[in-house]
Scaffold this motif. Structure first.
Motif, short mmCIF file in Angstrom:
data_model
loop_
_atom_site.label_atom_id
_atom_site.label_comp_id
_atom_site.label_asym_id
_atom_site.label_seq_id
_atom_site.Cartn_x
_atom_site.Cartn_y
_atom_site.Cartn_z
N ALA A 156 0.90 -1.33 0.04
CA ALA A 156 0.01 -0.11 -0.25
C ALA A 156 0.99 1.24 0.19
O ALA A 156 0.72 2.15 -0.67
CB ALA A 156 -0.85 0.00 1.26
N MET A 157 1.94 1.15 0.78
CA MET A 157 2.84 2.36 0.98
C MET A 157 3.65 2.40 -0.39
O MET A 157 3.81 3.88 -0.88
CB MET A 157 3.95 2.29 2.15
N ILE A 158 3.91 1.65 -1.03
CA ILE A 158 4.68 1.58 -2.52
C ILE A 158 3.88 2.45 -3.25
O ILE A 158 4.04 3.02 -4.29
CB ILE A 158 5.22 0.29 -2.80
N GLU A 159 2.27 1.68 -3.39
CA GLU A 159 1.29 2.21 -4.24
C GLU A 159 1.26 3.76 -4.16
O GLU A 159 1.15 4.62 -5.22
CB GLU A 159 0.21 1.46 -4.17
N ALA A 160 1.26 4.33 -3.02
CA ALA A 160 0.79 5.61 -2.63
C ALA A 160 2.17 6.47 -2.94
O ALA A 160 1.71 7.63 -3.89
CB ALA A 160 0.35 5.87 -1.10
N PHE A 161 3.26 5.96 -2.62
CA PHE A 161 4.40 7.02 -2.97
C PHE A 161 5.13 6.70 -4.25
O PHE A 161 5.72 7.74 -4.75
CB PHE A 161 5.65 7.00 -1.79
N GLY A 162 4.95 5.51 -5.00
CA GLY A 162 5.68 5.37 -5.96
C GLY A 162 4.99 6.24 -7.19
O GLY A 162 5.75 6.52 -7.86
N ARG A 163 3.79 6.44 -7.20
CA ARG A 163 3.15 7.12 -7.97
C ARG A 163 3.37 8.82 -7.92
O ARG A 163 3.26 9.47 -8.70
CB ARG A 163 1.70 6.99 -8.23
N LEU A 164 4.23 9.10 -6.98
CA LEU A 164 4.46 10.60 -6.55
C LEU A 164 6.03 10.65 -6.98
O LEU A 164 6.43 11.83 -7.21
CB LEU A 164 4.40 11.03 -5.06
N VAL A 165 6.90 9.64 -7.57
CA VAL A 165 7.97 9.69 -7.95
C VAL A 165 8.15 10.33 -9.47
O VAL A 165 7.22 9.64 -10.10
CB VAL A 165 8.76 8.32 -7.81
N PRO A 166 8.81 11.27 -9.57
CA PRO A 166 8.68 12.14 -11.02
C PRO A 166 8.70 11.13 -11.77
O PRO A 166 9.93 10.38 -11.96
CB PRO A 166 9.84 13.01 -10.82
N GLY A 167 7.99 11.21 -12.79
CA GLY A 167 8.07 10.30 -13.97
C GLY A 167 7.29 9.06 -13.98
O GLY A 167 7.07 8.33 -15.12
N VAL A 168 6.75 8.82 -12.71
CA VAL A 168 6.08 7.31 -12.78
C VAL A 168 4.69 7.48 -13.23
O VAL A 168 4.14 6.60 -13.99
CB VAL A 168 6.18 6.70 -11.26
N VAL A 169 4.14 8.52 -12.87
CA VAL A 169 2.46 8.96 -13.31
C VAL A 169 2.53 9.69 -14.54
O VAL A 169 3.30 10.66 -14.73
CB VAL A 169 1.79 9.52 -12.16
N GLY A 170 1.83 9.21 -15.60
CA GLY A 170 2.00 9.95 -16.85
C GLY A 170 1.62 11.38 -16.82
O GLY A 170 2.33 12.14 -17.31
N ASN A 171 0.55 11.74 -16.30
CA ASN A 171 0.03 13.25 -16.13
C ASN A 171 0.26 13.77 -14.67
O ASN A 171 -0.68 13.51 -14.00
CB ASN A 171 -1.49 13.14 -16.59
N PRO A 172 1.15 14.49 -14.32
CA PRO A 172 1.41 15.07 -13.07
C PRO A 172 0.24 15.92 -12.60
O PRO A 172 -0.06 16.00 -11.60
CB PRO A 172 2.83 15.84 -13.16
N GLU A 173 -0.57 16.42 -13.49
CA GLU A 173 -1.72 17.40 -13.19
C GLU A 173 -2.78 16.40 -12.27
O GLU A 173 -3.42 16.74 -11.48
CB GLU A 173 -2.47 18.00 -14.45
N SER A 174 -2.80 15.12 -12.72
CA SER A 174 -3.86 14.16 -12.39
C SER A 174 -3.47 14.06 -10.81
O SER A 174 -4.30 13.63 -9.96
CB SER A 174 -3.83 12.99 -12.94
N LEU A 175 -2.23 14.07 -10.40
CA LEU A 175 -1.92 14.03 -8.89
C LEU A 175 -2.35 15.31 -7.90
O LEU A 175 -2.80 15.04 -7.05
CB LEU A 175 -0.50 13.97 -8.70
N VAL A 176 -2.56 16.32 -8.65
CA VAL A 176 -2.73 17.39 -7.81
C VAL A 176 -4.20 17.80 -7.35
O VAL A 176 -4.48 18.12 -6.06
CB VAL A 176 -2.74 19.00 -8.57
N GLU A 177 -5.15 17.13 -8.19
CA GLU A 177 -6.78 17.53 -7.95
C GLU A 177 -7.22 16.32 -7.08
O GLU A 177 -8.47 16.32 -6.75
CB GLU A 177 -7.61 17.40 -9.06
#
Ligand code: ADE
Length: 243
Positions: A156-177
Motif C-alpha cells: 500500500a505504501m509503495i502504491e501511494a508514494f511510487g506514483r509520486l516519484v517524478p516520471g512514474v505517473v503519466g500526467n502529473p496534473e492528475s496528482l494535484v486534484e
C-alpha cells in the motif's frame, strides 16, 4: 529511487512487475530489490522466529537473520552511495505512526528506502534499536487495525508514494486534484454518456463554463469532506477559514 524489501514471502511482491510501477521499473526510475529473510538463516528449518522471553502467546522474529540481511543492504548502500546518507529504514507496524498522503510525499523524495516486513507477534526490539544507530528508522502503521504481517502495508505504501516519484505517473496534473492532496476528498467524476439508466450528469459539467465547473467541484469537495471526514474538514477550515 531504490527500494529494498525484506520479507519471508518474496513472491508476494511479484505483482509490482505490472501496472505503472512495472513500467517505471523497466525504465529504471524505480529500482526494486526483494530479499528473502530466510536466506540469512543457517539451520535446516530456516528458522526466523522463536518463543517470546517472558512468556505469552505467539512467536517473535529472531534478531540474527534481520541483522545479517540489513548489514548486507546497508554495507552495499554505503559502498554505492560513497559515504552519503544511509537509507531510510521503514518497519510497518500497528504500533507506528499512521501513514498519510504527507508521508507518501516525504517517502517519494527519499533516494533509498528499506522496508522490513515483520510477521508473527513482531520483531525482537533490539533489531530496531540497533538499526537506529546505523540509519534513520521509522515504524509506520497503515491504520488502526492489525494485519497478519507487514507485506500488505508495504504494498500500500509503495502504491501511494511510487506514483509520486517524478516520471512514474503519466500526467502529473492528475496528482494535484485528487483526494487528500489539498486536505479535502475528491469531487465526484462523470464521463459519457450524459444520460445513463435515467441518471443525468450534473448540467454544470456540460456547460463549458470553466469557472462554474471549478466552483461546483469545490463545493462538492467541501460537502463530501464535511459529511464523510469531519476530522479533515475541521483541519481544512482551521487552515483556510470559512471563505
Ligand atoms: N502490521 C500489522 N498490522 C499493521 C498495520 N496496521 N500497519 C502496518 N503494518 C502492520
Amino acid at each position: 529511487m531504490r527500494v529494498d524489501i525484506v520479507t519471508i514471502f518474496p513472491s508476494f511482491f511479484d505483482v509490482l512487475d505490472i501496472s505503472l510501477l512495472g513500467k517505471a521499473r523497466a525504465q529504471g526510475l524505480f529500482d526494486l530489490h526483494v530479499h528473502d529473510l530466510r536466506d540469512a538463516t543457517h539451520d535446516r528449518h530456516r528458522t526466523v522466529d522463536d518463543t517470546p522471553y517472558g512468556g505469552g502467546a505467539g512467536m517473535v522474529m529472531k534478531p540474527e537473520p534481520w541483522g545479517e540481511t540489513l548489514d548486507a543492504i546497508l554495507d552495499e548502500a554505503a559502498a554505492a552511495e560513497g559515504g552519503g546518507d544511509p537509507p531510510l529504514i521503514v518497519f510497518p507496524s500497528p504500533a507506528g505512526e499512521v501513514f498519510t498522503q504527507a508521508t507518501a510525499r516525504r517517502f517519494a523524495r527519499e533516494p533509498h528506502i528499506v522496508f522490513g516486513c515483520g510477521r508473527y507477534e513482531g520483531i525482537d526490539q533490539r533489531v530496531f534499536d540497533w538499526a537506529a544507530e546505523r540509519a534513520r528508522v521509522e515504524l509506520v502503521s497503515l491504520g488502526d487495525y492489525v494485519l497478519n504481517g507487514g507485506e500488505v502495508a508495504v504494498m500500500a505504501m509503495i502504491e501511494a508514494f511510487g506514483r509520486l516519484v517524478p516520471g512514474v505517473v503519466g500526467n502529473p496534473e492528475s496528482l494535484v486534484e485528487e483526494s487528500h492532496e489539498q486536505g479535502l476528498l475528491e469531487y465526484p467524476s462523470y464521463t459519457k454518456p450524459a444520460r445513463w439508466r435515467d441518471r443525468e450528469v450534473p448540467p454544470v459539467l456540460l456547460s463549458g463554463h470553466h469557472a462554474k465547473v471549478a466552483e461546483w467541484r469545490r463545493e462538492q469537495q467541501l460537502e463530501r469532506t464535511r459529511r464523510v471526514r469531519p476530522d479533515l474538514y475541521d483541519a481544512w477550515l482551521a487552515e483556510h477559514g470559512e471563505g
